[in-house]
Design a protein around this motif. Sequence first.
Motif, PDB file in Angstrom:
ATOM      1  N   THR A 198       6.074  11.114   8.511  1.00  0.00           N
ATOM      2  CA  THR A 198       5.701  11.035   7.095  1.00  0.00           C
ATOM      3  C   THR A 198       6.825  11.423   6.148  1.00  0.00           C
ATOM      4  O   THR A 198       6.986  10.836   5.088  1.00  0.00           O
ATOM      5  CB  THR A 198       4.490  11.974   6.861  1.00  0.00           C
ATOM      6  OG1 THR A 198       3.520  11.677   7.854  1.00  0.00           O
ATOM      7  CG2 THR A 198       3.907  11.829   5.478  1.00  0.00           C
ATOM      8  N   ARG A 230       0.830  -1.215   0.000  1.00  0.00           N
ATOM      9  CA  ARG A 230       0.000   0.000   0.000  1.00  0.00           C
ATOM     10  C   ARG A 230       0.866   1.267   0.000  1.00  0.00           C
ATOM     11  O   ARG A 230       1.013   1.924  -1.017  1.00  0.00           O
ATOM     12  CB  ARG A 230      -0.961  -0.037   1.213  1.00  0.00           C
ATOM     13  CG  ARG A 230      -2.093   0.956   1.164  1.00  0.00           C
ATOM     14  CD  ARG A 230      -1.724   2.388   1.473  1.00  0.00           C
ATOM     15  NE  ARG A 230      -1.088   2.564   2.782  1.00  0.00           N
ATOM     16  CZ  ARG A 230      -0.558   3.714   3.186  1.00  0.00           C
ATOM     17  NH1 ARG A 230      -0.574   4.778   2.400  1.00  0.00           N
ATOM     18  NH2 ARG A 230       0.027   3.821   4.370  1.00  0.00           N
ATOM     19  N   SER A 237      -0.271  11.172  10.693  1.00  0.00           N
ATOM     20  CA  SER A 237       0.810  11.690   9.845  1.00  0.00           C
ATOM     21  C   SER A 237       1.445  12.918  10.493  1.00  0.00           C
ATOM     22  O   SER A 237       0.824  13.590  11.322  1.00  0.00           O
ATOM     23  CB  SER A 237       0.263  12.095   8.474  1.00  0.00           C
ATOM     24  OG  SER A 237      -0.126  10.971   7.741  1.00  0.00           O
ATOM     25  N   ASN A 247      -3.871  16.065   2.019  1.00  0.00           N
ATOM     26  CA  ASN A 247      -3.953  14.603   1.892  1.00  0.00           C
ATOM     27  C   ASN A 247      -5.388  14.106   1.770  1.00  0.00           C
ATOM     28  O   ASN A 247      -5.689  13.270   0.932  1.00  0.00           O
ATOM     29  CB  ASN A 247      -3.267  13.962   3.110  1.00  0.00           C
ATOM     30  CG  ASN A 247      -3.014  12.477   2.920  1.00  0.00           C
ATOM     31  OD1 ASN A 247      -2.744  12.006   1.815  1.00  0.00           O
ATOM     32  ND2 ASN A 247      -3.111  11.725   3.999  1.00  0.00           N
ATOM     33  N   SER A 258      -9.984   7.802  -3.321  1.00  0.00           N
ATOM     34  CA  SER A 258     -10.432   8.209  -4.650  1.00  0.00           C
ATOM     35  C   SER A 258      -9.399   7.804  -5.708  1.00  0.00           C
ATOM     36  O   SER A 258      -8.224   8.165  -5.607  1.00  0.00           O
ATOM     37  CB  SER A 258     -10.635   9.724  -4.666  1.00  0.00           C
ATOM     38  OG  SER A 258     -10.690  10.152  -6.004  1.00  0.00           O
ATOM     39  N   ASN A 264      -8.208  16.387   2.085  1.00  0.00           N
ATOM     40  CA  ASN A 264      -9.127  17.449   1.652  1.00  0.00           C
ATOM     41  C   ASN A 264     -10.088  17.913   2.735  1.00  0.00           C
ATOM     42  O   ASN A 264     -11.228  18.288   2.445  1.00  0.00           O
ATOM     43  CB  ASN A 264      -9.913  16.951   0.422  1.00  0.00           C
ATOM     44  CG  ASN A 264     -10.365  18.083  -0.465  1.00  0.00           C
ATOM     45  OD1 ASN A 264      -9.796  19.174  -0.421  1.00  0.00           O
ATOM     46  ND2 ASN A 264     -11.400  17.824  -1.263  1.00  0.00           N
ATOM     47  N   LYS A 309      -9.071   9.054  -8.458  1.00  0.00           N
ATOM     48  CA  LYS A 309      -8.555  10.274  -9.103  1.00  0.00           C
ATOM     49  C   LYS A 309      -7.366  10.815  -8.318  1.00  0.00           C
ATOM     50  O   LYS A 309      -6.442  11.379  -8.869  1.00  0.00           O
ATOM     51  CB  LYS A 309      -9.651  11.339  -9.163  1.00  0.00           C
ATOM     52  CG  LYS A 309     -10.705  11.018 -10.215  1.00  0.00           C
ATOM     53  CD  LYS A 309     -11.722  12.140 -10.306  1.00  0.00           C
ATOM     54  CE  LYS A 309     -12.964  11.635 -11.026  1.00  0.00           C
ATOM     55  NZ  LYS A 309     -14.193  12.268 -10.587  1.00  0.00           N
TER      56      LYS A 309
HETATM   57  C1  LIG Z   1     -10.200  11.266   1.223  1.00  0.00           C
HETATM   58  C2  LIG Z   1     -10.764  11.622  -0.129  1.00  0.00           C
HETATM   59  C3  LIG Z   1     -11.505  10.457  -0.730  1.00  0.00           C
HETATM   60  C4  LIG Z   1     -11.733  12.786   0.054  1.00  0.00           C
HETATM   61  O1  LIG Z   1     -11.968  13.370  -1.208  1.00  0.00           O
HETATM   62  P1  LIG Z   1     -12.991  14.571  -1.421  1.00  0.00           P
HETATM   63  O2  LIG Z   1     -12.766  15.109  -2.793  1.00  0.00           O
HETATM   64  O3  LIG Z   1     -12.863  15.539  -0.312  1.00  0.00           O
HETATM   65  O4  LIG Z   1     -14.342  13.787  -1.237  1.00  0.00           O
HETATM   66  P2  LIG Z   1     -15.774  13.979  -1.754  1.00  0.00           P
HETATM   67  O5  LIG Z   1     -16.628  13.269  -0.775  1.00  0.00           O
HETATM   68  O6  LIG Z   1     -16.044  15.433  -2.066  1.00  0.00           O
HETATM   69  O7  LIG Z   1     -15.798  13.142  -3.138  1.00  0.00           O
HETATM   70  C5  LIG Z   1     -15.144  13.611  -4.302  1.00  0.00           C
HETATM   71  C6  LIG Z   1     -15.040  12.450  -5.290  1.00  0.00           C
HETATM   72  O8  LIG Z   1     -14.262  11.389  -4.723  1.00  0.00           O
HETATM   73  C7  LIG Z   1     -15.058  10.203  -4.656  1.00  0.00           C
HETATM   74  N1  LIG Z   1     -14.710   9.496  -3.397  1.00  0.00           N
HETATM   75  C8  LIG Z   1     -14.854   9.972  -2.156  1.00  0.00           C
HETATM   76  N2  LIG Z   1     -14.417   9.068  -1.288  1.00  0.00           N
HETATM   77  C9  LIG Z   1     -14.018   7.988  -2.001  1.00  0.00           C
HETATM   78  C10 LIG Z   1     -13.470   6.740  -1.638  1.00  0.00           C
HETATM   79  N3  LIG Z   1     -13.245   6.412  -0.370  1.00  0.00           N
HETATM   80  N4  LIG Z   1     -13.150   5.884  -2.605  1.00  0.00           N
HETATM   81  C11 LIG Z   1     -13.360   6.201  -3.906  1.00  0.00           C
HETATM   82  N5  LIG Z   1     -13.876   7.367  -4.312  1.00  0.00           N
HETATM   83  C12 LIG Z   1     -14.191   8.264  -3.348  1.00  0.00           C
HETATM   84  C13 LIG Z   1     -16.489  10.679  -4.685  1.00  0.00           C
HETATM   85  O9  LIG Z   1     -17.345   9.659  -5.140  1.00  0.00           O
HETATM   86  C14 LIG Z   1     -16.392  11.831  -5.638  1.00  0.00           C
HETATM   87  O10 LIG Z   1     -16.270  11.317  -6.949  1.00  0.00           O
HETATM   88  P3  LIG Z   1     -16.797  12.130  -8.247  1.00  0.00           P
HETATM   89  O11 LIG Z   1     -18.246  12.380  -7.962  1.00  0.00           O
HETATM   90  O12 LIG Z   1     -15.966  13.391  -8.295  1.00  0.00           O
HETATM   91  O13 LIG Z   1     -16.518  11.199  -9.385  1.00  0.00           O
HETATM   92  C15 LIG Z   1      -9.631  12.074  -1.089  1.00  0.00           C
HETATM   93  O14 LIG Z   1      -9.057  13.213  -0.559  1.00  0.00           O
HETATM   94  C16 LIG Z   1      -8.586  11.018  -1.300  1.00  0.00           C
HETATM   95  O15 LIG Z   1      -8.821   9.945  -1.845  1.00  0.00           O
HETATM   96  N6  LIG Z   1      -7.330  11.313  -0.883  1.00  0.00           N
HETATM   97  C17 LIG Z   1      -6.213  10.396  -1.026  1.00  0.00           C
HETATM   98  C18 LIG Z   1      -5.648  10.134   0.319  1.00  0.00           C
HETATM   99  C19 LIG Z   1      -4.535   9.114   0.258  1.00  0.00           C
HETATM  100  O16 LIG Z   1      -4.760   7.997  -0.172  1.00  0.00           O
HETATM  101  N7  LIG Z   1      -3.320   9.517   0.696  1.00  0.00           N
HETATM  102  C20 LIG Z   1      -2.228   8.618   0.790  1.00  0.00           C
HETATM  103  C21 LIG Z   1      -2.399   7.653   1.939  1.00  0.00           C
HETATM  104  S1  LIG Z   1      -2.077   8.355   3.537  1.00  0.00           S
HETATM  105  C22 LIG Z   1      -0.415   8.064   3.778  1.00  0.00           C
HETATM  106  O17 LIG Z   1       0.251   7.553   2.892  1.00  0.00           O
HETATM  107  C23 LIG Z   1       0.164   8.403   5.111  1.00  0.00           C
HETATM  108  C24 LIG Z   1       0.370   7.182   6.012  1.00  0.00           C
HETATM  109  C25 LIG Z   1      -0.969   6.550   6.403  1.00  0.00           C
HETATM  110  O18 LIG Z   1       1.128   6.182   5.349  1.00  0.00           O
HETATM  111  C26 LIG Z   1       1.105   7.600   7.292  1.00  0.00           C
HETATM  112  C27 LIG Z   1       2.259   8.577   7.050  1.00  0.00           C
HETATM  113  O19 LIG Z   1       3.363   8.160   6.643  1.00  0.00           O
HETATM  114  O20 LIG Z   1       2.020   9.766   7.273  1.00  0.00           O
END
Ligand SMILES: CC(C)(COP(=O)([O-])OP(=O)([O-])OC[C@H]1O[C@@H](n2cnc3c(N)ncnc32)[C@H](O)[C@@H]1OP(=O)([O-])[O-])[C@@H](O)C(=O)NCCC(=O)NCCSC(=O)C[C@@](C)(O)CC(=O)[O-]
Length: 303
Positions: free
Chosen positions: A180, A16, A144, A113, A53, A115, A55
């Motif tokens: 992070t 992941r 994070s 990250n 997401s 939003n 996207k």
């Molecule tokens: C959190 C969201 C989803 C909020 O995203 P958003 O844009 O604020 O959410 P929204 O509710 O306004 O939805 C916007 C669009 O996203 C879709 N959507 C909404 N939720 C989902 C979902 N769960 N799965 C699939 N699709 C989703 C939703 O359906 C919609 O689609 P559209 O109508 O535009 O086609 C977005 O900001 C996102 O995906 N961010 C990516 C975050 C991420 O994966 N970051 C990396 C992992 S964290 C990390 O690596 C740190 C960690 C854990 O390892 C520890 C460290 O080292 O710090």
Amino acid sequence: MATYPRKVKIIDVGPRDGLQNEKSPVPAEIKIGLVHRLQQAGLTEIEVTSYVSPKWVPQMADNHEVMAGIERQPGVRYSVLTPNLKGFETAVADRPDEIVVFGSASEAFSQKNINCSIAESIERFAPVVEAARAAGIHVRGAMSCTVGCPYEGEIAPDRVAYLAGLMKGIGVQHIGVADTIGVGTPVKVQRAIEATLQHYGVDDISGHFHDTYGQALANTLASLEMGVWQFDTSVAGLGGCPYAKGATGNVATEDVVYMLQGMGIDTGIDLDKLIDAGAYISDFLGRKPNSRAATALLNKRAG
Ligand SMILES: CC(C)(COP(=O)([O-])OP(=O)([O-])OC[C@H]1O[C@@H](n2cnc3c(N)ncnc32)[C@H](O)[C@@H]1OP(=O)([O-])[O-])[C@@H](O)C(=O)NCCC(=O)NCCSC(=O)C[C@@](C)(O)CC(=O)[O-]
């Protein structure tokens, strides 16, 4: 002499955290092959994918295919990231053993990250945690930027304590203290852990250290000295976060296992098989494992 835990549990986050930032697509079958090799090496905790997401993080769009393709081994816990109810509801059909909600000690990183603000993230996580626990799924939280943030700079321990308290308040069972961007040094990391200990017992805390500045092994040792015995690591040192530019991968699982074996600490992991798992994914990616121990042991094998 410091006293160290006799056993350490490693959560390999390579499939992941490690692969989420790869520019070229990694096919689901390769990710599945990696998970299989990790479990063959003795890993009992594997962070497989995320339900975010597509996207935002296209590399994890094959979450269902990957989860469905894994031949599960008894005794192994397969975890996935779920930032909101939408993600949880999709994930639950793929039967994860554990879900991870991920927040940030820094407001700016939270916005970039996921939003939303820290307060909003807790509002989003609360129903996820409730639903997961009602379904008997273990809940881990990730925090994070507990030492430093790519947008805000140094992060004070009281902000870590604040987030840990919020996570505890909504029922998150275990908490990860993440550096992070890998800027932490041992005493700073110990302060972040100390802040987390205000809300969680040491058995419910894990360390998650990126190795950008080469400090991750030292930070692991500093955490061990505080009694922390669970760590997220990434095979072959894969990774980086899409929202933390320039940050490299997590500390390599191979390096941590080599260090722990040398200290007489049991991990249950077969280092040779782990090296094979790291070589498998590194071969696919067309580069060498980002692990000093793996490089040394592969050179030794080659004679
Ligand atoms: C959190 C969201 C989803 C909020 O995203 P958003 O844009 O604020 O959410 P929204 O509710 O306004 O939805 C916007 C669009 O996203 C879709 N959507 C909404 N939720 C989902 C979902 N769960 N799965 C699939 N699709 C989703 C939703 O359906 C919609 O689609 P559209 O109508 O535009 O086609 C977005 O900001 C996102 O995906 N961010 C990516 C975050 C991420 O994966 N970051 C990396 C992992 S964290 C990390 O690596 C740190 C960690 C854990 O390892 C520890 C460290 O080292 O710090």
